[in-house]
Design a protein around this motif. Structure first.
Motif, PDB file in Angstrom:
ATOM      1  N   UNK A 155      74.800  48.734 -95.482  1.00 56.30           N
ATOM      2  CA  UNK A 155      74.285  49.707 -94.527  1.00 56.30           C
ATOM      3  C   UNK A 155      75.304  49.967 -93.418  1.00 56.30           C
ATOM      4  N   UNK A 156      75.917  48.876 -92.932  1.00 54.86           N
ATOM      5  CA  UNK A 156      76.942  49.033 -91.889  1.00 54.86           C
ATOM      6  C   UNK A 156      78.140  49.830 -92.403  1.00 54.86           C
ATOM      7  N   UNK A 157      78.545  49.557 -93.643  1.00 52.30           N
ATOM      8  CA  UNK A 157      79.670  50.283 -94.228  1.00 52.30           C
ATOM      9  C   UNK A 157      79.332  51.762 -94.376  1.00 52.30           C
ATOM     10  N   UNK A 158      78.129  52.059 -94.842  1.00 53.86           N
ATOM     11  CA  UNK A 158      77.716  53.458 -94.981  1.00 53.86           C
ATOM     12  C   UNK A 158      77.738  54.171 -93.631  1.00 53.86           C
ATOM     13  N   UNK A 159      77.202  53.495 -92.620  1.00 53.19           N
ATOM     14  CA  UNK A 159      77.194  54.099 -91.289  1.00 53.19           C
ATOM     15  C   UNK A 159      78.615  54.333 -90.793  1.00 53.19           C
ATOM     16  N   UNK A 160      79.493  53.373 -91.024  1.00 51.81           N
ATOM     17  CA  UNK A 160      80.875  53.519 -90.592  1.00 51.81           C
ATOM     18  C   UNK A 160      81.539  54.691 -91.319  1.00 51.81           C
ATOM     19  N   UNK A 190      84.369  59.744 -91.973  1.00 50.67           N
ATOM     20  CA  UNK A 190      84.176  61.166 -92.287  1.00 50.67           C
ATOM     21  C   UNK A 190      84.619  62.059 -91.120  1.00 50.67           C
ATOM     22  N   UNK A 191      84.288  61.652 -89.888  1.00 47.58           N
ATOM     23  CA  UNK A 191      84.679  62.456 -88.718  1.00 47.58           C
ATOM     24  C   UNK A 191      86.194  62.480 -88.573  1.00 47.58           C
ATOM     25  N   UNK A 192      86.818  61.312 -88.811  1.00 41.93           N
ATOM     26  CA  UNK A 192      88.281  61.267 -88.707  1.00 41.93           C
ATOM     27  C   UNK A 192      88.940  62.133 -89.779  1.00 41.93           C
ATOM     28  N   UNK A 193      88.412  62.098 -90.967  1.00 40.72           N
ATOM     29  CA  UNK A 193      88.954  62.948 -92.044  1.00 40.72           C
ATOM     30  C   UNK A 193      88.775  64.418 -91.674  1.00 40.72           C
ATOM     31  N   UNK A 244      91.697  67.119 -91.307  1.00 39.90           N
ATOM     32  CA  UNK A 244      91.712  68.379 -92.060  1.00 39.90           C
ATOM     33  C   UNK A 244      91.838  69.557 -91.107  1.00 39.90           C
ATOM     34  N   UNK A 245      91.077  69.511 -90.024  1.00 37.14           N
ATOM     35  CA  UNK A 245      91.151  70.615 -89.063  1.00 37.14           C
ATOM     36  C   UNK A 245      92.556  70.713 -88.465  1.00 37.14           C
ATOM     37  N   UNK A 246      93.133  69.555 -88.127  1.00 40.69           N
ATOM     38  CA  UNK A 246      94.487  69.567 -87.584  1.00 40.69           C
ATOM     39  C   UNK A 246      95.490  70.029 -88.629  1.00 40.69           C
ATOM     40  N   UNK A 247      95.247  69.623 -89.863  1.00 39.86           N
ATOM     41  CA  UNK A 247      96.133  70.058 -90.942  1.00 39.86           C
ATOM     42  C   UNK A 247      96.068  71.571 -91.104  1.00 39.86           C
ATOM     43  N   UNK A 248      94.861  72.115 -91.013  1.00 42.29           N
ATOM     44  CA  UNK A 248      94.689  73.570 -91.120  1.00 42.29           C
ATOM     45  C   UNK A 248      95.436  74.257 -89.989  1.00 42.29           C
ATOM     46  N   UNK A 249      95.311  73.688 -88.782  1.00 36.30           N
ATOM     47  CA  UNK A 249      96.010  74.285 -87.643  1.00 36.30           C
ATOM     48  C   UNK A 249      97.522  74.203 -87.844  1.00 36.30           C
ATOM     49  N   UNK A 250      98.000  73.083 -88.369  1.00 34.17           N
ATOM     50  CA  UNK A 250      99.431  72.940 -88.627  1.00 34.17           C
ATOM     51  C   UNK A 250      99.893  73.939 -89.681  1.00 34.17           C
ATOM     52  N   UNK A 251      99.093  74.116 -90.721  1.00 38.64           N
ATOM     53  CA  UNK A 251      99.441  75.079 -91.769  1.00 38.64           C
ATOM     54  C   UNK A 251      99.470  76.486 -91.181  1.00 38.64           C
ATOM     55  N   UNK A 252      98.485  76.814 -90.309  1.00 37.55           N
ATOM     56  CA  UNK A 252      98.464  78.136 -89.661  1.00 37.55           C
ATOM     57  C   UNK A 252      99.733  78.335 -88.829  1.00 37.55           C
TER      58      UNK A 252
END
Length: 159
Positions: A92-97, A103-106, A110-118
């Motif tokens: 349960x702790x692992x799932x929450x993490x 997931x938020x860090x990924x 991704x958002x930063x990668x998109x900005x870098x690609x732009x």
């Protein structure tokens, strides 16, 4: 009564007593034989009783051993229950993490990668935006799969 008659009467009585004594001897002999058979039967019964006592003691020992084994199994089951509870908490702790942190860090990456690609596309107009869209599509596919799994788990728990 004459002496002869008296002797004859005594002789007849003696013969009758002899016959009774012989019959008594035969009865005593029969009783001795019967007593010997009873003694033999009693010895066999004593041996059987002793064997039964031994069997009962063996069964008592086996019962105690079984009780000890059951107690050990109960202890093992309690330990397993505690371990399973601990593992459930860890999962349960692992799932929450994964949900809250990884997931938020990924997503941020991704958002930063998109900005870098732009920015790269702005700097190099020939760069292809397909890579950015591919990353976005993969992210969205993962998100949809996660939602599907969550809905299946929810359906299984309610069923």
């Amino acid at each position: 009564m004459s002496d002869k008659e008296l002797l004859l009467l005594i002789y007849n009585d003696t013969q009758s007593i002899k016959s009774d004594l012989q019959s008594t001897k035969e009865d005593v002999q029969a009783l001795k034989t019967d007593m010997q058979a009873i003694k033999t039967d009693m010895q066999a019964l004593k041996a059987d009783v002793q064997a039964l006592k031994t069997d009962v003691q063996f069964l008592k020992d086996e019962l105690q051993s079984t009780k000890d084994d059951v107690q050990a199994l109960k202890t093992d089951v309690q330990t397993l229950k505690a371990d399973v509870q601990f593992l459930k908490q860890d999962v349960s702790d692992i799932k929450l993490h994964l949900e809250n942190v990884t997931d938020k860090n990924i997503t941020l990456l991704v958002e930063n990668h998109v900005m870098l690609i732009n920015k790269l596309n702005q700097a190099v107009p020939a760069a292809n935006k397909n890579l950015v869209y591919e990353v976005k599509v993969h992210y969205l596919i993962e998100k949809v799969d996660k939602l599907k799994k969550a809905s299946h788990v929810h359906e299984d728990k309610t069923a």
